[in-house]
Scaffold this motif. Sequence first.
Motif, PDB file in Angstrom:
ATOM      1  N   ASP A 244      27.601  84.321  26.487  1.00 44.42           N
ATOM      2  CA  ASP A 244      27.863  83.181  24.603  1.00 44.42           C
ATOM      3  C   ASP A 244      26.542  83.246  23.787  1.00 44.42           C
ATOM      4  N   ASN A 245      24.957  83.865  25.324  1.00 38.68           N
ATOM      5  CA  ASN A 245      24.228  83.884  24.002  1.00 38.68           C
ATOM      6  C   ASN A 245      23.306  85.241  24.794  1.00 38.68           C
ATOM      7  N   PRO A 246      22.503  85.261  24.219  1.00 40.33           N
ATOM      8  CA  PRO A 246      21.407  86.802  24.682  1.00 40.33           C
ATOM      9  C   PRO A 246      20.693  87.325  25.394  1.00 40.33           C
ATOM     10  N   ALA A 247      20.553  85.858  25.737  1.00 45.41           N
ATOM     11  CA  ALA A 247      19.226  85.199  27.119  1.00 45.41           C
ATOM     12  C   ALA A 247      19.673  86.207  28.097  1.00 45.41           C
ATOM     13  N   GLU A 252      27.637  85.779  32.912  1.00 42.77           N
ATOM     14  CA  GLU A 252      28.928  86.920  32.028  1.00 42.77           C
ATOM     15  C   GLU A 252      29.777  86.103  33.067  1.00 42.77           C
ATOM     16  N   ARG A 253      30.765  86.029  31.548  1.00 38.06           N
ATOM     17  CA  ARG A 253      31.888  86.131  32.266  1.00 38.06           C
ATOM     18  C   ARG A 253      32.929  87.045  32.254  1.00 38.06           C
ATOM     19  N   PHE A 254      34.021  86.375  32.285  1.00 32.96           N
ATOM     20  CA  PHE A 254      35.336  87.851  31.872  1.00 32.96           C
ATOM     21  C   PHE A 254      36.412  87.270  31.885  1.00 32.96           C
ATOM     22  N   PHE A 255      37.292  87.551  31.591  1.00 33.95           N
ATOM     23  CA  PHE A 255      39.088  87.842  31.463  1.00 33.95           C
ATOM     24  C   PHE A 255      39.075  89.137  31.106  1.00 33.95           C
ATOM     25  N   ASP A 256      40.923  88.891  31.765  1.00 31.43           N
ATOM     26  CA  ASP A 256      41.575  90.086  31.992  1.00 31.43           C
ATOM     27  C   ASP A 256      43.186  90.204  31.299  1.00 31.43           C
TER      28      ASP A 256
END
Length: 281
Positions: A244-247, A252-256
Amino acid sequence: LSFSKARENHSWVADPERKVLVSMGGDFNELETVERFKDFVFRCEWRFPPGGPAGVNGSGIVVRARGVEKGLDPRGIEIDLRPVPAQDPLFGTGCFTAYGTRLRNPSGYADGVKNRHLGRLADPEVKPNAEWNTCEVECLGDRIKVTMNDSLVNEAWGAADVAGTICLRNQNAAIEFRNVRLSPVPSSQPSPVGEWIERRPGTPVGDRIRTFSADGKLLVYLPKSRQRSQGTWRQEGRRVYFRDNPAPDAEERFFDIKEFGSTHLTIMMDGKREYRWEALR
């Protein structure tokens, strides 16, 4: 460019000797391109010829137009062209008019319905009516930039990132166009193919997302509320990773992607929760 007459009542003619497109008056008169364009640079020369009617509404160039209806303005974004000295902070040459679409620039916000007009950034140096002016309109993504006689006069963002026609219009003023040219710009982003709304149990209205595709495959997931964030997105097959931000330390999240049809989209978030999204019509 190939044009067609968008309405039955029209006054447009082509002057082959001077290589000029001419409209000598009347209201709701448009020439509309046969093809649709999304990212491009449009260039032309224009003038209000001497001796013709000079209605206060003048003329305009409508980009990303999505149809012309009887008695209504074309749905799209118009760049105003008005007879000298008809200059006004919201209605003069170089100003934007948003018909049925949203747009924003430093002068304010247009919702396309009640508030449709946006002022320009700088007053254009428009030549007397008998002389030719140059105009360049650049559409890239959600941004539109207008240059008149080699000077930037307006810029806006938040435009619908969709392909549409280009209309040359006339509103009770004689106008001429010549040297009309268009240079398509290859898009650096996939084109949007759908907009979806989340339906959660007990929630009448949920968040919205957009889907983008190339060659019929879903490529990018982009929450509408985060379109201007600096987050990162990448896709591997049917799994989409995002921050959600460049930090550097951002999670890091994910979805399928489980199902991707014409009426619904189903995803599995973080391998735990399933969400179903319905097509927004």
